[in-house]
Structure formats: structure tokens, C-alpha cells
Design an enzyme around this catalytic site. Sequence first.
Site, mmCIF file in Angstrom:
data_model
loop_
_atom_site.group_PDB
_atom_site.id
_atom_site.type_symbol
_atom_site.label_atom_id
_atom_site.label_comp_id
_atom_site.label_asym_id
_atom_site.label_seq_id
_atom_site.Cartn_x
_atom_site.Cartn_y
_atom_site.Cartn_z
ATOM 1 N N PRO A 17 -99.227 5.581 -20.088
ATOM 2 C CA PRO A 17 -98.349 4.548 -19.423
ATOM 3 C C PRO A 17 -98.733 3.649 -18.311
ATOM 4 O O PRO A 17 -98.706 4.062 -17.376
ATOM 5 C CB PRO A 17 -96.843 5.487 -19.612
ATOM 6 N N SER A 265 -96.163 7.192 -6.869
ATOM 7 C CA SER A 265 -96.972 7.952 -7.537
ATOM 8 C C SER A 265 -96.000 7.756 -8.774
ATOM 9 O O SER A 265 -94.586 7.988 -9.023
ATOM 10 C CB SER A 265 -97.295 9.157 -7.259
ATOM 11 N N LYS A 266 -96.913 8.362 -10.496
ATOM 12 C CA LYS A 266 -96.188 8.343 -11.234
ATOM 13 C C LYS A 266 -95.512 9.332 -11.103
ATOM 14 O O LYS A 266 -94.935 9.640 -12.322
ATOM 15 C CB LYS A 266 -97.322 8.537 -12.487
ATOM 16 N N ARG A 267 -95.755 11.103 -10.350
ATOM 17 C CA ARG A 267 -95.029 11.838 -10.139
ATOM 18 C C ARG A 267 -93.646 11.976 -9.782
ATOM 19 O O ARG A 267 -93.165 12.725 -10.119
ATOM 20 C CB ARG A 267 -96.432 13.109 -10.036
#
Length: 509
Positions: A17, A265-267
Site C-alpha cells: 500500500p 515508517s509503515k510500521r
Amino acid sequence: MSNQKVRVRFAPSPTGPLHMGGVRTALFNYLFAKRNGGDFLLRIEDTDQTRYVPGAEDYIMKSLEWCGIVVDEGIREGGDCGPYRQSERKALYRKYADELIASGNAYYAFDTAEELDAKRAAFEAKKETFTYNSQTRGEMNNSISLSAEEVEGKIAAGEQYVVRFKMPDNHEVKEEDMIRGWVSFNTDQLDDKVLFKSDGMPTYHLANVVDDHLMGISHVIRGEEWLPSMPLHVLLYQSLGWGETMPRFAHLPLILKPVGKGKLSKRDGDKMGFPVFPLEWTDPKSGELSSGYREDGYFAEAFVNMLAFLGWNPGTEQELFSMDELIESFSLDRVGKSGSKFDPDKTKWYNHQYLMTKDDAELAVLLLDILKEKGIESTPEKAAIVCGMLKERVDFVSEIYEQGAFFFQAPESYDAKAVKKRWKEGVPEIMSEILEFLKGVDNWEAAPLKEVFSPFVTEKGWGFGVVMNAFRLSLVGAAAGPDLFDICAFLGKEEVLLRIENAINNIKR
Ligand code: GLU
């Protein structure tokens, strides 16, 4: 160059995504294009098929659409420079790799994964790091160290190879970045990057430069993480004879975590309590669901407005900008170099601002959806009245429901703390008298109701606060909510009387 039409591209890889940093890159490209009467292209960079994630392309397009970022040329829109998906352009890259080999700017490398590992290990043993560059390429298995016959033999025998860029020795590459000013790199710090693989696929670097050239891209606006690639890209343009028409570069500042250090970040997202993705995303492999701004109830305008301010500012006090206003005001001159901290509270603030500017009727449509989900029937008119009463107090439409459910449903329970504080001895008796009094009131509009109610309370010698708090608890079930007489008017006489009766019968201290 200056007369060239502005053409920019957003070039994501469909590896998952799109994260909000990616949306910001797309947005800045879009704003820059539209500010300058140019084109905004969407190019899908899917040369690394091993990282391809199904659904990612569609997700990217839907995200841009939700934000109101309109693509002029792309995989769906078409255009004169298509195809816009690199895997469909596969056949055209080989020629440029060959040209680079012929001009001495690139070479074949046959090193196997094992050979490269062994080399790395040998360097590590000396406490050094192996870099494939002018210092080491002579000892490696490539068309620089091998004879022409050997190279031909290997290729004819179908041996696997890659094409590497021959990074010039101790050469200064200077290039102007529109945000950072002049940036200079010494080629000795760079390595001989792989440009092409024997499976016929170019790597990111070659495909990106070739496509930017063939698509007439005038400006490359991308994240700071690509700054280290700029010297290679500049050298590729020059080596391919395209130095004169090379795009200008602008590397956008990082988006930083709200707390602590480093890049968002994505996390980070759900862990820190806010979405990092524009739309909800379910990982096709793990099935894991990540939240999205849209599903969390953010307005696209608020999300876009917030993103615009991550790295850019208008230089004035104005904080609320529609997309058209952003286009009007945007300039790369006002994009800063240093990273900008993402602020989830500010994002909510933006949402609140946009929510307040919406028509009650528009909000009512959204509230009705929520009510329907909860199995509660209402009408657009009623929902609009509630939205009007509560919108100043909330950031999201879902909070209008949370704070205003009592408008649609009689309380089934009463907040224990409020009961303890507000349903003191004598209160049920007072409420019974109030019930009787209200039965005789005919004009049930908020203002006239208040006009007869207040003198009644005064006459009785009751504390106004005591009465109002108990009254509120009876209607709302809690100690919160908008003006009590507005609530009465909304609920209607019959319902108010019923709720007071219920309260008298059911509230246990
Ligand atoms: N495909 C690269 C990415 O995923 C594009 C970088 C660039 O804009 O050059 O971000």
C-alpha cells in the site's frame, strides 16, 4: 529546457500500500504540475517482479483518486508516452543497456551470487566492506577483466549476467537540487550499480532514467531517500547523450515520527495510534489489516491539507487550503530541507476544521450511515439537526454518533459517576414535580420552554444546577451533551416525559 512543458511523474513501485509519505510525493508533484500548467503522470515501476504485491496498483490509484489528485497520463488514463507500466515496456530497455556497453559506460558482469558472497566475506575478514567499483572490478568476473572472446563465449553459452554501470574514477558529480541547492558527490563513494539483468529486466535506475527521458519528464520530485541515486542518474543521462534535456531534481524532506527519532515508517502507524495509509489495507499474504485515514473518518481535504504542510508552508498564517488554493500557492521554493515531524493531533485539528465547514445535511448523510450500521432508524432532517448541534465539539462524524446516540435512543443505563454526583436524595421527588409541570407545557420549542421552566424552578426554590443536572441525566444518561432545551425540543414532549419517568423508576443510587 526552460521552455519545456512541465511534466512530472509519480512513480511508485507496487510493492504494497502507498504510505502517506508516498501520497505526499504524489501531491507535491501534482501541485507543482498544476501550478505550472503541466502534466502529472502516474508510472508504475514494477521491474522487480519478486516484490510485486497484488492489489497494490489498484490501491495506489484509489488513494490518489480519494485525495483528488487527478492523473493526466497513466496506466488507466493512457497517453502518448505509454505504456505506463514498466513491465510492459520491457522490450525497450535492452537497447539502452547495449548502447551504454558500446560506449564503454557499462559492462557485463558474470559473477555468481556465491562468488559475490565469497568476495564480501574476504573483505569482512579484513574488516573492510566490499564495493563493486573501479578498485575491485578488475578482479571480478566481467567484461573488463575477461577477453572479448571469453565474454562472447559466456553469453553464447547462456551464462547468467548483469550489466553494470562503469562508475568513473574519482570524478566530481555536481547537480543542483531545487530544494537543497548544489549537491556534489565523488564517484569514488559510489558503486557500479546493476542496470540490467539477463532475464531481460532493467533495474530501477536504468528504467527510471530511460522512462523519464522518453516521457519528457521536466522535473523529478521525489523523496529524500533517492538523493544518493541522483549522481548515478545524472551520469546515466550524460552517458546516454541526454545531458541537455535532463530533468531538474527536487528531493523532498523526510517525514519524521511524531515522537522519538527517525523517519515515519509503515510500521509506525497503528502501533502509535494513527493510520499511516490513506485507505485501509489488508495484506494479501498475512491477512493483516492496517487502518486508513478514509475509514477512520478523515475527510480527504483534511488529509491533503495536512500532507501539504509536511515540508511546505505558504509563508503566511493561513493554514486551511483547498486543493485549488494549494495549487495557487504551491512552490518548491517554500519546501524546506529539514525533515518535518508528523503530528497526529494536528491532523485531527484539520479534520475538525473541515467538519465545521460542512453543511449539516452533508454530515447527516454520513451520520445516517453510522446509525444504519447500528440498526437505528432516523431521518435526514433529524440527523442534520444533531450534526448541527454537535459538530463544533467533535473531530469526526463518528464522534457525533458517540456523543449524540441519546438523540436517537433512550438511555438504557445511566453513567454511574454522574448518578452518584447528580441523583442525590430528594432528586426523584423534584423530577416527579417537574414531570407534572412539563405535562402542562404546550409550546415545546427550546426558547419558550426555557422561559417557563426557569421561573418554575426559581419559584420552587430548587438549585438550578441540581435540577438541570438531574434533568440532563434523565434524558442523556450521562453528564454531557448540548443545551438541554435544544435536546428537549429535538426529542419532543412525549419522549421527554417518558425519559423522565424512566429515570425516576430506574435510576438506583
Ligand atoms: N519507484 C521509485 C519508488 O518506488 C521511484 C523513485 C523515483 O521517483 O525516482 O519510489
